[in-house]
Design an enzyme around this catalytic site. Structure first.
Site, short mmCIF file in Angstrom:
data_model
loop_
_atom_site.label_atom_id
_atom_site.label_comp_id
_atom_site.label_asym_id
_atom_site.label_seq_id
_atom_site.Cartn_x
_atom_site.Cartn_y
_atom_site.Cartn_z
N GLY A 10 0.90 -1.24 0.16
CA GLY A 10 -0.03 0.12 0.10
C GLY A 10 1.00 1.25 0.05
N GLY A 12 -0.12 4.50 -0.11
CA GLY A 12 -0.66 5.70 0.24
C GLY A 12 -0.05 6.55 1.24
N GLN A 13 -0.62 7.36 1.93
CA GLN A 13 -0.22 8.12 3.24
C GLN A 13 0.73 7.34 4.10
OE1 GLN A 13 0.16 11.06 2.50
NE2 GLN A 13 -1.77 12.51 2.51
N ASP A 34 2.20 -1.34 -4.68
CA ASP A 34 1.13 -0.51 -4.88
C ASP A 34 0.42 -0.99 -6.17
OD1 ASP A 34 -0.69 1.82 -3.27
OD2 ASP A 34 -1.09 1.79 -5.40
N ARG A 89 -14.82 3.01 11.29
CA ARG A 89 -14.01 1.73 10.62
C ARG A 89 -14.55 0.73 9.93
NH1 ARG A 89 -11.64 3.55 15.36
NH2 ARG A 89 -9.68 4.66 15.19
N ASN A 96 -12.88 -3.38 1.66
CA ASN A 96 -11.52 -3.60 2.30
C ASN A 96 -10.96 -5.08 2.53
OD1 ASN A 96 -10.57 -1.03 1.76
ND2 ASN A 96 -10.30 -0.74 4.20
N ASN A 121 -8.15 -1.14 8.12
CA ASN A 121 -9.09 -1.05 8.74
C ASN A 121 -10.44 -1.75 7.93
OD1 ASN A 121 -8.80 0.14 11.37
ND2 ASN A 121 -8.42 2.12 10.31
N HIS A 176 -10.20 -2.30 18.00
CA HIS A 176 -9.59 -1.09 17.61
C HIS A 176 -10.89 -0.20 16.94
CE1 HIS A 176 -7.16 2.12 16.11
NE2 HIS A 176 -7.47 1.91 14.81
#
Length: 317
Positions: A10, A12-13, A34, A89, A96, A121, A176
């Site tokens: 992944g 991403g950020q 990615d 989430r 996901n 998540n 979580h």
């Protein structure tokens, strides 16, 4: 001696920050994967070009092929859609789940001996799915949530008391989500109970409890607070730092005691589910799950949190 290898799934950020932190700490060579062509390659090139300035010496490779994660010692999974304002989430579970299944199949095929840390998540469901698809031993597939939730709790305590975060010890248990269990009784500053310090500050137990309740609530909702402010995504600096702490403990056999989303087989009265509990993390992954006594109020909160985890995970079946 060959350098360690860390694969990040992944770009991403969170993935970008993870790659940078791995490089800065020289934990090993980094592969950032990615599905978007150019994204992981560009981020790795950008980080690599900072190496003469920051003084790190590792190999960074961006890729769109799972073949490049072969030989990874640790795989950190961040792939998946982030939360948007107003989402929980749990709202992410359907989309996901499909992403996690694909990721886990790639890990199983190309990095069968790796340790896997899941951040995606809804965490409790995603780490369960990852373990199920890979078939890896439970000690080698874990989730990152408790380190972050505990860090948030400790941050709010430090701000409230005007002390260094380095001297605050705080921990959360459970899932979580909004039913996580920040352990007030075990929160301390250099061994001094936080509740005692709050009572001294405010002069009454009632006010101290009110302030603590507010910090507990803020901890539970902290991820959403960041989402609401960013408007375009979710937290990425603190989750990345938290996952790196776990990876480093495994790679360097530090045996740190870290709140970890671990598969329980009777511990804390839970059997057959991934739940956040304190674990010793070392070269074998989870080397020990640390059990301790909960009072009636803590147990009730833990039971509620576990029930929420079970409901979420069972929706996958």
């Amino acid at each position: 001696m060959a350098r360690k290898k860390i694969a990040l799934i992944g770009g991403g950020q969170i993935g970008g920050v993870l790659a940078q932190l791995c490089a800065l700490r020289e934990l090993g060579d980094v592969v950032l994967f990615d599905i978007v062509e150019g994204l992981p390659q560009g981020k790795c090139l950008d980080i690599a070009e900072a190496s003469p300035v920051d003084g790190f010496d590792v190999c960074l490779k961006g890729t769109n092929s799972y073949e490049d994660i072969a030989g990874a010692d640790v795989v950190i999974v961040t792939a998946g859609l982030p939360r948007k304002p107003g989402m929980s989430r749990d709202d992410l579970i359907e989309v996901n789940s499909k992403i996690m299944t694909s990721v886990a199949e790639g890990i199983k095929q190309y990095a069968p001996n790796s340790f896997v840390i899941v951040i995606s998540n809804p965490l409790d469901a995603m780490v369960t799915l990852c373990q199920k698809v890979t078939g890896f031993p439970y000690n080698r597939v874990i989730g990152q949530a408790g380190v972050l939730d505990s860090a948030r709790f400790a941050t709010f305590i430090a701000w409230e008391l005007g002390v260094s975060v380095k001297d605050v010890t705080a921990m959360t248990l459970g899932g979580h989500g909004d039913d996580m269990v920040p352990l007030v009784r075990y929160a301390s500053v250099k061994g001094i109970p936080v509740m005692e310090l709050l009572e001294r500050k405010y002069g009454s137990k009632e006010k101290a409890k009110e302030v603590m309740d507010a910090m507990v609530n803020r901890t539970r909702l902290a991820g959403g607070e960041v989402v609401a402010l960013l408007k375009t995504g979710s937290a990425f600096y603190s989750p990345a730092s938290s996952a790196i702490a776990m990876a480093e403990s495994i790679l360097k056999d530090q045996k740190r005691v870290l709140p970890t989303c671990a598969y329980l087989q009777g511990e804390f009265g839970v059997n057959g589910y991934y739940v956040g509990v304190p674990c010793v993390l070392g070269e074998k992954g989870i080397e020990n799950i640390i059990e301790f006594s909960l009072d009636a109020e803590e147990q009730a909160m833990m039971d509620k949190s576990v029930a929420a985890v079970k409901s979420l995970v069972d929706s996958l079946k």
